[in-house]
Scaffold this active site. Sequence first.
Site, short mmCIF file in Angstrom:
data_model
loop_
_atom_site.label_atom_id
_atom_site.label_comp_id
_atom_site.label_asym_id
_atom_site.label_seq_id
_atom_site.Cartn_x
_atom_site.Cartn_y
_atom_site.Cartn_z
N LEU A 27 0.89 -1.16 0.00
CA LEU A 27 0.00 0.00 0.00
C LEU A 27 0.93 1.21 0.00
O LEU A 27 1.88 1.26 0.79
CB LEU A 27 -0.88 0.03 1.25
CG LEU A 27 -2.07 -0.92 1.31
CD1 LEU A 27 -2.70 -0.89 2.70
CD2 LEU A 27 -3.12 -0.57 0.26
N ASP A 28 0.67 2.19 -0.87
CA ASP A 28 1.56 3.35 -0.90
C ASP A 28 1.44 4.13 0.41
O ASP A 28 0.51 3.93 1.20
CB ASP A 28 1.29 4.23 -2.12
CG ASP A 28 -0.10 4.83 -2.10
OD1 ASP A 28 -0.35 5.69 -1.25
OD2 ASP A 28 -0.93 4.44 -2.95
N ALA A 29 2.39 5.01 0.66
CA ALA A 29 2.48 5.70 1.95
C ALA A 29 1.21 6.48 2.28
O ALA A 29 0.85 6.60 3.45
CB ALA A 29 3.69 6.62 1.97
#
Length: 252
Positions: free
Chosen positions: A116-118
């Site tokens: 999951l991206d930041a």
Amino acid sequence: MTELGETDRPAGIRLQKVLAAAGVGSRRHNEELIDAGRVRVDGEVVREQGRRVDPETAVIEVDGERVVTRTGLVHLALNKPRGVVSTMSDPEGRPTVADLLTEFGSAPGLFHVGRLDADSEGLLLVTNNGELAHRLTHPRYQVPKTYQVQISGPLRKETLRRLRSGVELSDGPVRADNVRIIDQAGAQILLELVLHEGRNRVVRRMLDEVGHPVVRLLRTQFGAVHLGNLRSGRARHLTRHEVGALHGAVGL
């Protein structure tokens, strides 16, 4: 008559004991399951009490559901907060997934399944089961993932149809398995979007392409595992049924 020495004993561990260690139930309960023909070992129904198996290699099923009996395996669900990067270490010193797993630090070789991206939040699976992790992220097995996505409206029905039928991205087309509006407050719309793609930032890129940049993104489900009421920043062990369902979804 002399007693059997350790080297003369049959190999393996009694099946009812292996099932008990895997959390299926008490040994007595497991004996009843075996008597009822509800247990399979390597595809064969076992009714023999005292059958010995190798928990590291045997494929054991109860009522058709895989029971994972290998020792040392850890399967976790983590609710990743916004701002945490999906990596176990970061040279820039940003907070990482590993920072949230200190209570599980004794488990060797933990790593996250996919990313999951930041800026995204929600369900991230963490394990040391390499074969399961590989298959869960492989396009061949098409394991669905569910997201709640906040966007700004208005949203046309044609845009929903386009997300379902396919959006052309720089690395090829992608389509949602399902998408629907689950809430709306003024100009803010909350979508539920399901897809089996695992490409980098694919949900954000899809919605950018149709003119609705993501305001907030939360993953709520990965295969059979639901985020539920797991608090942000916390992790839990998967249940036996969740682990069995994940294995079944990818043919293990």
